[in-house]
Design an enzyme around this catalytic site. Structure first.
Site, PDB file in Angstrom:
ATOM      1  N   LYS A 184      25.139  -5.404  -0.962  1.00  0.00           N
ATOM      2  CA  LYS A 184      26.706  -5.548  -0.881  1.00  0.00           C
ATOM      3  C   LYS A 184      27.294  -4.951   0.705  1.00  0.00           C
ATOM      4  O   LYS A 184      28.558  -4.761   0.120  1.00  0.00           O
ATOM      5  CB  LYS A 184      27.359  -5.201  -2.215  1.00  0.00           C
ATOM      6  CG  LYS A 184      27.024  -5.292  -3.464  1.00  0.00           C
ATOM      7  CD  LYS A 184      27.139  -4.370  -4.380  1.00  0.00           C
ATOM      8  CE  LYS A 184      26.650  -4.826  -5.350  1.00  0.00           C
ATOM      9  NZ  LYS A 184      26.240  -3.503  -6.534  1.00  0.00           N
ATOM     10  N   HIS A 226       5.025   5.465  12.128  1.00  0.00           N
ATOM     11  CA  HIS A 226       4.071   5.467  10.582  1.00  0.00           C
ATOM     12  C   HIS A 226       2.974   6.980   9.621  1.00  0.00           C
ATOM     13  O   HIS A 226       2.391   6.390   9.693  1.00  0.00           O
ATOM     14  CB  HIS A 226       3.378   3.974  10.201  1.00  0.00           C
ATOM     15  CG  HIS A 226       3.348   4.326   8.396  1.00  0.00           C
ATOM     16  ND1 HIS A 226       3.505   4.712   7.976  1.00  0.00           N
ATOM     17  CD2 HIS A 226       3.293   2.890   8.020  1.00  0.00           C
ATOM     18  CE1 HIS A 226       3.470   4.200   6.433  1.00  0.00           C
ATOM     19  NE2 HIS A 226       2.480   2.945   6.841  1.00  0.00           N
ATOM     20  N   ARG A 241      11.756   3.348   3.757  1.00  0.00           N
ATOM     21  CA  ARG A 241      10.914   2.834   4.902  1.00  0.00           C
ATOM     22  C   ARG A 241      12.038   1.488   5.617  1.00  0.00           C
ATOM     23  O   ARG A 241      12.660   1.397   4.401  1.00  0.00           O
ATOM     24  CB  ARG A 241       9.803   1.561   4.173  1.00  0.00           C
ATOM     25  CG  ARG A 241       9.349   0.479   5.443  1.00  0.00           C
ATOM     26  CD  ARG A 241       8.228   0.022   5.570  1.00  0.00           C
ATOM     27  NE  ARG A 241       6.564   0.633   5.017  1.00  0.00           N
ATOM     28  CZ  ARG A 241       5.928  -0.136   4.709  1.00  0.00           C
ATOM     29  NH1 ARG A 241       5.768  -0.912   4.877  1.00  0.00           N
ATOM     30  NH2 ARG A 241       4.853   1.091   5.080  1.00  0.00           N
ATOM     31  N   ARG A 243       1.008  -1.010   0.100  1.00  0.00           N
ATOM     32  CA  ARG A 243       0.217   0.136   0.027  1.00  0.00           C
ATOM     33  C   ARG A 243       0.669   1.001   0.010  1.00  0.00           C
ATOM     34  O   ARG A 243      -0.205   2.170  -0.432  1.00  0.00           O
ATOM     35  CB  ARG A 243      -1.047  -0.327   1.427  1.00  0.00           C
ATOM     36  CG  ARG A 243      -1.983  -1.036   1.088  1.00  0.00           C
ATOM     37  CD  ARG A 243      -2.309  -1.499   2.420  1.00  0.00           C
ATOM     38  NE  ARG A 243      -1.771  -2.323   2.831  1.00  0.00           N
ATOM     39  CZ  ARG A 243      -2.175  -3.327   2.606  1.00  0.00           C
ATOM     40  NH1 ARG A 243      -2.765  -3.985   1.701  1.00  0.00           N
ATOM     41  NH2 ARG A 243      -0.403  -4.684   2.663  1.00  0.00           N
ATOM     42  N   THR A 244       1.991   1.549   1.070  1.00  0.00           N
ATOM     43  CA  THR A 244       2.550   2.786   0.952  1.00  0.00           C
ATOM     44  C   THR A 244       3.175   2.476   0.290  1.00  0.00           C
ATOM     45  O   THR A 244       2.937   4.145  -0.791  1.00  0.00           O
ATOM     46  CB  THR A 244       3.286   2.630   2.376  1.00  0.00           C
ATOM     47  OG1 THR A 244       2.554   1.959   3.366  1.00  0.00           O
ATOM     48  CG2 THR A 244       4.230   4.163   2.613  1.00  0.00           C
TER      49      THR A 244
HETATM   50  N1   CP Z   1       0.044   0.081   6.154  1.00  0.00           N
HETATM   51  C1   CP Z   1       1.008   0.001   5.459  1.00  0.00           C
HETATM   52  O1   CP Z   1       1.670  -0.316   5.767  1.00  0.00           O
HETATM   53  O2   CP Z   1       0.748  -1.559   4.446  1.00  0.00           O
HETATM   54  P1   CP Z   1       2.276  -1.716   3.548  1.00  0.00           P
HETATM   55  O3   CP Z   1       2.862  -2.630   4.712  1.00  0.00           O
HETATM   56  O4   CP Z   1       1.175  -2.784   2.597  1.00  0.00           O
HETATM   57  O5   CP Z   1       2.658  -0.873   2.873  1.00  0.00           O
END
Ligand code: CP
Length: 307
Positions: free
Chosen positions: A86, A136, A108, A58-59
């Site tokens: 590496k 988040h 992320r 999603r993100t």
């Molecule tokens: N909600 C969320 O962060 O989903 P993803 O891990 O798929 O990005």
């Protein structure tokens, strides 16, 4: 009006006014995604790097779509397909990315604090799209947008956040975000998934799901984060579902117009029953749609004008 800050790293560093500005902007940009030609030239000539050290559906996809809808150029990097395999460090990676002069880096990372560290190393805007168990912020913003859209407000709503609180960056960001906007947040989960020092989040907690659900306007179920638990924190998934999973019977204790939310990905039949995830109270796919709008708003507010 834009955001005066360079980065979006957590909810703590956003004021109520800044959160409202992001949500208002997202609301107005959402319409672009319904047009036959889903693109405006606002960020033409800007370059956005999506740097994902952890898996994401999603993100990552919604940041990519958001950037493209605003006509920015995007580059996606996964840890497994980069020189990190590496042995290159995050600091060296950051310096090398900076040499290519991107306007924003969406990151992320499995380690809490990685986005903050990156923000101190580069001139580009850094957007935290999940750092370990810490934060988040864009998930919390899209969750707040979804609730405000459905309920018309955030203040004085009872928001129950249930499940693996200890390992959830979504729980932390949502507790701080909804709390900042005047909602009454209550946290619930098994004792093994309620972290020490939870009081610092400023919300009450209970080990009893029914108590959290009682009269709730919003229920946010959390994914069981097996990859972060490092051992069994409950006897079996079947028992977890029986004691803490969201079922139709349990929803009966909430308000009649309760919203059921989940950040995804869902463990169907564990933290949430399939008929609840797909049922009439669920706004889980609205959350996903609003993820594009919120990320468009953040990119626009960070990159759309002079900083
Ligand atoms: N909600 C969320 O962060 O989903 P993803 O891990 O798929 O990005």
């Amino acid at each position: 009006m834009g955001l005066s800050k360079k980065d979006i790293l957590d909810i703590e560093s956003l004021s109520v006014e800044e959160i409202e500005l992001i949500l208002d902007t997202a609301e107005s940009l959402k319409e672009i995604s319904t047009r036959p030609i889903k693109k405006v030239p606002t960020l033409r000539g800007k370059t956005i790097v999506n740097f994902f050290y952890e898996p994401s559906t999603r993100t990552r996809t919604s940041f990519e779509i958001a950037a493209k809808r605003l006509s920015a150029d995007t580059v996606g990097i996964s840890a497994s397909a980069s020189s990190i395999v590496k042995g290159e460090t995050l600091v060296d990676t950051a310096r090398n990315l900076e040499a290519m002069n991107p306007d924003a880096i969406v990151i992320r990372h499995k380690s809490a604090g990685a986005a903050h560290m990156l923000a101190g190393l580069v001139d580009a805007s850094v957007i935290n799209s999940g750092d370990g168990m810490h934060a988040h912020p864009t998930q919390a913003l899209l969750d707040m947008m979804t609730v405000r859209e459905k309920k018309g407000r955030l203040s004085a709503l009872r928001v129950a956040i249930i499940g693996d609180i200890a390992h959830s960056r979504v729980a932390r960001s949502n507790t701080l975000g909804f709390g900042k906007m005047g909602a009454n947040v209550i946290l619930a989960g098994p004792p093994t998934m309620i972290p020490r020092g939870i009081e610092a989040l400023g919300a009450p907690f209970t080990y009893h799901v029914a108590e959290a659900i009682k009269d709730a306007d919003v229920i946010i179920m959390l994914r069981i984060q097996k990859e972060r638990q490092g051992g069994y924190l409950f006897p079996s998934e079947r028992e977890y579902a029986q004691c803490y999973g969201l079922t139709t019977e349990r929803i009966a204790g909430a308000k009649e117009d309760v919203l059921i939310m989940h950040p995804g990905p869902i463990n169907r039949g564990v933290e949430i029953a399939p008929d609840v995830a797909d049922g009439p109270y669920s706004v889980i796919l609205d959350q996903v749609a609003n993820g594009v709008a919120v990320r468009m708003a953040i990119l626009y507010l960070l990159l759309g004008g002079p900083r």
